[in-house]
Design a protein around this motif. Structure first.
Motif, PDB file in Angstrom:
ATOM      1  N   GLN A  35      19.412   3.998   1.484  1.00  0.00           N
ATOM      2  CA  GLN A  35      20.449   3.475   2.374  1.00  0.00           C
ATOM      3  C   GLN A  35      19.973   3.472   3.822  1.00  0.00           C
ATOM      4  O   GLN A  35      20.226   2.530   4.572  1.00  0.00           O
ATOM      5  CB  GLN A  35      21.720   4.327   2.250  1.00  0.00           C
ATOM      6  CG  GLN A  35      22.478   4.105   0.958  1.00  0.00           C
ATOM      7  CD  GLN A  35      23.609   5.098   0.792  1.00  0.00           C
ATOM      8  OE1 GLN A  35      23.475   6.274   1.112  1.00  0.00           O
ATOM      9  NE2 GLN A  35      24.739   4.618   0.291  1.00  0.00           N
ATOM     10  N   GLY A  37      27.653  -0.427  -6.649  1.00  0.00           N
ATOM     11  CA  GLY A  37      27.413   1.011  -6.682  1.00  0.00           C
ATOM     12  C   GLY A  37      26.213   1.461  -5.878  1.00  0.00           C
ATOM     13  O   GLY A  37      25.835   2.634  -5.905  1.00  0.00           O
ATOM     14  N   ARG A  43      29.156   4.388 -13.055  1.00  0.00           N
ATOM     15  CA  ARG A  43      28.939   4.631 -11.648  1.00  0.00           C
ATOM     16  C   ARG A  43      28.593   6.089 -11.341  1.00  0.00           C
ATOM     17  O   ARG A  43      28.343   6.436 -10.207  1.00  0.00           O
ATOM     18  CB  ARG A  43      30.144   4.173 -10.839  1.00  0.00           C
ATOM     19  CG  ARG A  43      30.206   2.657 -10.783  1.00  0.00           C
ATOM     20  CD  ARG A  43      31.470   2.176 -10.145  1.00  0.00           C
ATOM     21  NE  ARG A  43      31.446   2.233  -8.691  1.00  0.00           N
ATOM     22  CZ  ARG A  43      31.075   1.223  -7.924  1.00  0.00           C
ATOM     23  NH1 ARG A  43      30.660   0.093  -8.445  1.00  0.00           N
ATOM     24  NH2 ARG A  43      31.100   1.329  -6.619  1.00  0.00           N
ATOM     25  N   ASP A  95      36.114   2.000  -7.684  1.00  0.00           N
ATOM     26  CA  ASP A  95      35.054   2.971  -7.877  1.00  0.00           C
ATOM     27  C   ASP A  95      35.591   4.192  -8.619  1.00  0.00           C
ATOM     28  O   ASP A  95      36.236   5.045  -8.037  1.00  0.00           O
ATOM     29  CB  ASP A  95      34.516   3.369  -6.489  1.00  0.00           C
ATOM     30  CG  ASP A  95      33.342   4.322  -6.595  1.00  0.00           C
ATOM     31  OD1 ASP A  95      32.657   4.293  -7.639  1.00  0.00           O
ATOM     32  OD2 ASP A  95      33.124   5.095  -5.657  1.00  0.00           O
ATOM     33  N   GLY A 155      26.119   1.649  -2.765  1.00  0.00           N
ATOM     34  CA  GLY A 155      26.587   2.389  -1.587  1.00  0.00           C
ATOM     35  C   GLY A 155      26.555   1.561  -0.314  1.00  0.00           C
ATOM     36  O   GLY A 155      26.184   2.057   0.752  1.00  0.00           O
ATOM     37  N   LYS A 156      26.945   0.308  -0.429  1.00  0.00           N
ATOM     38  CA  LYS A 156      26.957  -0.563   0.753  1.00  0.00           C
ATOM     39  C   LYS A 156      27.954  -0.054   1.800  1.00  0.00           C
ATOM     40  O   LYS A 156      27.683  -0.110   2.993  1.00  0.00           O
ATOM     41  CB  LYS A 156      27.310  -2.015   0.343  1.00  0.00           C
ATOM     42  CG  LYS A 156      26.259  -2.641  -0.574  1.00  0.00           C
ATOM     43  CD  LYS A 156      26.569  -4.094  -0.885  1.00  0.00           C
ATOM     44  CE  LYS A 156      27.695  -4.290  -1.902  1.00  0.00           C
ATOM     45  NZ  LYS A 156      27.403  -3.759  -3.255  1.00  0.00           N
ATOM     46  N   THR A 157      29.093   0.451   1.312  1.00  0.00           N
ATOM     47  CA  THR A 157      30.148   0.863   2.251  1.00  0.00           C
ATOM     48  C   THR A 157      29.652   1.901   3.256  1.00  0.00           C
ATOM     49  O   THR A 157      29.937   1.804   4.441  1.00  0.00           O
ATOM     50  CB  THR A 157      31.340   1.442   1.462  1.00  0.00           C
ATOM     51  OG1 THR A 157      31.594   0.575   0.358  1.00  0.00           O
ATOM     52  CG2 THR A 157      32.563   1.533   2.320  1.00  0.00           C
ATOM     53  N   THR A 179      26.067  10.896   5.539  1.00  0.00           N
ATOM     54  CA  THR A 179      24.671  11.182   5.190  1.00  0.00           C
ATOM     55  C   THR A 179      24.165  10.100   4.257  1.00  0.00           C
ATOM     56  O   THR A 179      24.664   9.943   3.141  1.00  0.00           O
ATOM     57  CB  THR A 179      24.548  12.554   4.486  1.00  0.00           C
ATOM     58  OG1 THR A 179      25.468  13.439   5.096  1.00  0.00           O
ATOM     59  CG2 THR A 179      23.145  13.089   4.588  1.00  0.00           C
TER      60      THR A 179
HETATM   61  P1  ADP Z   1      29.086  -0.635  -3.470  1.00  0.00           P
HETATM   62  O1  ADP Z   1      30.154  -1.013  -2.480  1.00  0.00           O
HETATM   63  O2  ADP Z   1      27.721  -0.975  -3.023  1.00  0.00           O
HETATM   64  O3  ADP Z   1      29.405  -1.124  -4.864  1.00  0.00           O
HETATM   65  P2  ADP Z   1      30.033   1.993  -2.960  1.00  0.00           P
HETATM   66  O4  ADP Z   1      29.928   1.897  -1.492  1.00  0.00           O
HETATM   67  O5  ADP Z   1      31.350   1.879  -3.598  1.00  0.00           O
HETATM   68  O6  ADP Z   1      29.051   0.937  -3.600  1.00  0.00           O
HETATM   69  O7  ADP Z   1      29.320   3.362  -3.396  1.00  0.00           O
HETATM   70  C1  ADP Z   1      29.266   3.806  -4.742  1.00  0.00           C
HETATM   71  C2  ADP Z   1      29.608   5.279  -4.846  1.00  0.00           C
HETATM   72  O8  ADP Z   1      28.615   6.095  -4.254  1.00  0.00           O
HETATM   73  C3  ADP Z   1      30.892   5.642  -4.166  1.00  0.00           C
HETATM   74  O9  ADP Z   1      31.553   6.598  -4.944  1.00  0.00           O
HETATM   75  C4  ADP Z   1      30.458   6.263  -2.862  1.00  0.00           C
HETATM   76  O10 ADP Z   1      31.399   7.185  -2.365  1.00  0.00           O
HETATM   77  C5  ADP Z   1      29.177   6.925  -3.244  1.00  0.00           C
HETATM   78  N1  ADP Z   1      28.233   6.983  -2.114  1.00  0.00           N
HETATM   79  C6  ADP Z   1      27.518   5.944  -1.667  1.00  0.00           C
HETATM   80  N2  ADP Z   1      26.739   6.314  -0.621  1.00  0.00           N
HETATM   81  C7  ADP Z   1      27.000   7.618  -0.399  1.00  0.00           C
HETATM   82  C8  ADP Z   1      26.518   8.594   0.548  1.00  0.00           C
HETATM   83  N3  ADP Z   1      25.599   8.258   1.441  1.00  0.00           N
HETATM   84  N4  ADP Z   1      27.013   9.826   0.468  1.00  0.00           N
HETATM   85  C9  ADP Z   1      27.932  10.155  -0.461  1.00  0.00           C
HETATM   86  N5  ADP Z   1      28.424   9.306  -1.375  1.00  0.00           N
HETATM   87  C10 ADP Z   1      27.969   8.049  -1.359  1.00  0.00           C
END
Ligand code: ADP
Ligand code: ZN
Ligand code: ZN
Length: 840
Positions: free
Chosen positions: A308, A332, A697, A657, A334-336, A303
């Motif tokens: 995003q 932080g 974070r 994280d 949420g790129k992943t 989600t």
């Molecule tokens: P980045 O890689 O951009 O530094 P992350 O992908 O590690 O950021 O995301 C940061 C935090 O937010 C992580 O703990 C991740 O699980 C959470 N997060 C990001 N997007 C979502 C989402 N759509 N739903 C739930 N948790 C999210």
């Protein structure tokens, strides 16, 4: 053609002769031609492996890269010995990539193959398997004379490894049995050795015979076994693991036989149960990959937040026009999740996706997350995985059972045949570049070419993009998508630079720590929060110095100081591994006034343990993460909150994280900023921003403390405001005026040799030859690198700077020609010359 028609016999014999080009994992810039034994003609395919004789004594495995009928005209081709695969292990697209990499990075295709193929799929010439004595036949008249005529003819005509025929024809003969046997055994052994690593792993399991699967029968059985308690125990254990009472279909899964052994159930009872047809024993193929044998509950749900989602849509829009999108999203943001959602679309459409991460970042967290979404289609490719595990991923990718690979830089060399999306996360990381051995490739840049070959799309992601990628995005070559907010409640932490000069003057510094940093740490610890302390230097102290005469502990073999490692009471060289007991007096004047200069992670660990005796502190650097799972253990202990302070080198800056981190300390910012490299400021800024990104974070507000003796440095003005772009613009002007990337291309040539003089003179001659071809503006005068001697080998460098658009291929040929010319001179023949295109 008409000539062939003249003589049908000749035509017949010509038609039958097939040759293959075989690419061998050796640093020789060509493929080799081998003859195909007749019986293999219908089995040869491009991309399968063959065992071939190489030189007079060795046999090695290579990959067939072409099939043709042209005999080489300057030598007689030898027969290939054996084929190892039924299906290609190297794909057509891979050959294209290998070719590009070898061209672009000035390496041979064999060198590319060598880093690409997991060692489980190859026998390199290093294994030195001698085909003794058969391959020396022609050189050895003595052995020659002992072999029957028929054998000789066979060897000459059919190639050596028609060994079955060989055996068949010669079976009745008594002579030279020994030689034949030797030959046969060796080749068979070699093949077995190669295939063994390639074989699937199996597991013995037990399940109930079908007759017992109904409840009444099962109750019956238990009563029968009442007087045989050991057998009953086994049965009860089985029913505990596999609840067939509730659901008889569960019986299919069975139980690994090894479980009963591990828990010391009676082996003879188990065997009786099998004999009496209560249990059935069977075998299943299992994976060597731990994570594949663990069951994860699938949960495809992703989600995205509105920001995003907008970003994902923007990337899709970019892809309508461009092949590469740069995702600049703060730490932080949420790129992943955005990557995963795009990857899921690709997988669901039946294509393959590749997710590249810098070396250290593949954690259990990440593996669990992607396994939940993608199940068994995930392959993980990492240097800490065993050979067999890597072969399994390789095979899965080639066969299409693995559609999503998450891996480190070498995973761009996997045999994809249907790739649609590549993601390079933390694309600015220098660990994407391979230093040694050749090919010295950058996986990020190679990913652009890989995407092109597959007509796939590429996302480069980072909170601090490399200047090369950012420049490409700003000039429109790549698309750009920006995320400026953290996901959820997180906010960027406040950054404070501590002016160490003033603090020191006011006597507010203890050891190497300002009072403000220590006080802040104490206060966070009291609140039960966690902290990360960053220092980009491992060991205790970078060097030991004599206060009386100024002597510095230096390595015997390298031109670097030895690092003091307190725990082992040793001085170590981080370049060659040399170590010695730490001296108690100066080795020059015997004074005992030895002091440690500078500090590394080990010292910080000791210092902080003194300051905070009740706090659990751990250290993460190359010294503490040598074992396969040690990295993971440190991370898990920090994640669970058991460890409160984590001290580390650049390892702690990457992608971690943790919710509870409210403080980040950078103990010595200056060290990073004053490194003699044109990228030093870019790197320092990236590292400080990345490590800062580990704090705050979640809902907890974070703060970053940076200690510096140069607090007025312009870098900090931008860092405090998180102004990546402002600092980039400033730096770009500098890069422009000094003509550095992204405004030019660099090729570094390194000459290495045991004699300082010959290295220096060779560099001088090469330089003169190069300026003749490329002009003195493009070639910088030879210079000693910062570390001019490593393991008693002297180094000299020549840098070449080419304006964009300057013809690259011809320049590379000219460089190679100059190097070849130099090495024709006997004085310089022994120099090793290394090419590094786009050095980092
Ligand atoms: P980045 O890689 O951009 O530094 P992350 O992908 O590690 O950021 O995301 C940061 C935090 O937010 C992580 O703990 C991740 O699980 C959470 N997060 C990001 N997007 C979502 C989402 N759509 N739903 C739930 N948790 C999210
Ligand atoms: Zn001294
Ligand atoms: Zn050394």
């Amino acid at each position: 053609m008409s000539q062939l028609n003249l003589n049908t016999i000749e035509e017949e014999s010509l038609r039958k002769t097939f040759f293959v080009q075989v690419l061998l994992p050796v640093p020789i810039p060509k493929t080799f031609t081998y003859r195909v034994p007749q019986k293999y003609e219908e089995h040869i395919q491009v991309g399968i492996r063959a065992i071939v004789p190489f030189g007079k004594k060795k046999i090695i495995t290579g990959v067939i890269s072409a099939i043709h009928q042209d005999a080489p005209n300057d030598y007689e081709a030898k027969y290939l010995l054996e084929l190892l695969d039924e299906y290609p292990v190297v794909s057509r697209q891979q050959f294209q990539l290998f070719e590009w990499m070898s061209q672009y990075y000035m390496a041979t295709e064999g060198e590319v193959l060598n880093v690409g193929l997991p060692s489980g799929l190859k026998l390199s010439s290093e294994s030195k398997i001698q085909l003794n004595p058969a391959f020396q036949l022609e050189q050895s008249p003595y052995i020659f004379s002992q072999i029957e005529e028929v054998v000789i003819n066979l060897l000459k005509k059919e190639g050596l490894l028609s060994y079955e025929q060989f055996a068949e024809i010669t079976n009745t003969k008594q002579t030279s049995v020994l030689i034949k046997d030797l030959l046969k055994k060796q080749v068979i052994m070699l093949i077995e050795q190669v295939q063994e690593r390639y074989k699937p792993k199996t597991e013995k399991r037990l399940r109930l015979q079908k007759d017992w699967l109904d409840k009444a029968q099962l109750n019956n059985l238990m009563q029968q076994l009442d007087k045989k308690p050991k057998q009953l125990d086994v049965l009860l254990k089985y029913l505990q693991v596999v609840p067939v009472f509730n659901d008889s279909s569960k019986n299919e899964i069975g139980v690994a036989k090894s479980i009963f052994k591990e828990e010391q159930f009676s082996t003879s009872s188990i065997n009786t149960l099998i004999k009496n047809k209560i249990f059935e024993e069977y075998e299943v193929i299992t994976s060597r990959l731990d994570y594949l044998n663990r069951q994860e509950n699938l949960d495809h749900e992703i989600t995205l937040s509105p920001a995003q989602e907008a970003c994902r849509d923007e990337i899709n829009t970019i892809f309508a026009e461009k092949d590469v999108a740069l995702l600049h999203g703060i730490t932080g943001s949420g790129k992943t999740e955005i990557y995963l959602s795009l990857i899921r679309e690709v997988i669901e459409s039946g294509s393959q996706a590749l997710f590249l991460l810098p070396e250290i970042a593949i954690t259990t967290q990440m593996i669990q997350r992607v396994r939940k979404i993608f199940g068994d289609q995930v392959g993980i490719y990492h240097s800490k995985f065993s050979d067999a595990e890597r072969v399994e991923v390789w095979q899965g990718v080639a066969e299409g059972t693995i559609n999503f690979v998450i891996g480190v830089r070498s995973s761009i060399l996997l045999p994809f045949n249907n790739l649609s999306l590549i993601v390079v996360d933390e694309e600015h990381e220098s660990s994407y570049k391979q230093y040694d051995p050749a090919p010295r490739y950058n996986a990020r840049d190679t990913a652009v070419v890989l995407a092109n070959i597959h007509k796939a799309k590429l996302i480069l992601g980072s909170a601090t993009p490399s200047y090369e990628s950012y420049y490409n995005a700003k000039t429109g070559k790549y698309g750009l998508s920006v995320l400026t907010e953290r996901y959820g409640e997180g906010t960027m932490p406040e950054i404070e630079v501590i002016d160490m000069r003033r603090q020191k003057a006011k006597k507010l510094v203890k050891d190497d720590y300002s009072h403000s940093l220590l006080a802040a740490l104490e206060s966070e610890m009291n609140k039960g929060n966690q902290a990360i302390i960053f220092q980009n230097r491992r060991g205790y102290a970078p060097y030991l110095q004599c206060e009386t005469c100024g002597w510095i502990s230096e390595c015997e073999n390298c031109s670097v100081s030895l690092t003091y490692h307190m725990h082992q009471h040793e001085l170590k060289c981080h370049y060659c591994g040399y170590r010695q007991k730490s001296p108690s007096a100066c080795l020059s004047c015997e004074s005992t006034a030895l002091v440690m200069k500078g500090f590394g992670t080990e010292k910080i660990e000791d210092d902080l343990k003194l300051h905070f005796p009740d706090v659990k502190i751990q250290r993460m650097d190359r010294d503490t993460t040598r074992k396969k799972y040690s990295y993971q253990q440190i991370i898990e202990s920090f994640e669970s909150g058991e460890t409160q302070i984590l001290i580390g080198t650049q390892m702690v800056t990457k992608g971690l994280d943790f919710e509870n981190v409210s403080l980040v300390g950078i103990v010595d910012a200056d060290r990073m900023m004053y490194y003699p490299d044109f990228r030093a400021h870019e790197r320092a800024f990236q590292m400080m921003l990345q490590v800062s990104g580990r704090a705050g974070r979640s809902h907890k507000k974070g703060k970053v403390w940076i200690q510096s003796f140069q607090e007025n440095h312009p870098l900090f003005n931008y860092l405090l405001k998180y102004d990546y772009e402002g600092f980039y613009e400033l730096q770009l002007q500098e890069r422009h005026s000094f003509f550095y990337p992204p405004f030019c291309r660099l090729i570094k040539i390194v000459l290495k040799g045991a004699q300082a003089d010959s290295v220096r003179n060779g560099a001088r001659l090469l330089y003169e030859s190069l300026i003749g071809k490329l002009s003195s503006q493009r070639v910088l005068a030879p210079h000693e690198p910062m570390i001019a001697k490593i393991r008693n080998i002297y180094h000299m460098e020549i840098w070449i700077k080419l304006e964009k658009g300057y013809p690259l291929e011809s320049t590379k040929s000219q460089i190679k020609a100059s190097v070849n010319k130099l090495q024709e001179n006997s004085q310089f023949r022994k120099l090793r010359v290394v090419f590094d295109v786009d050095p980092q």
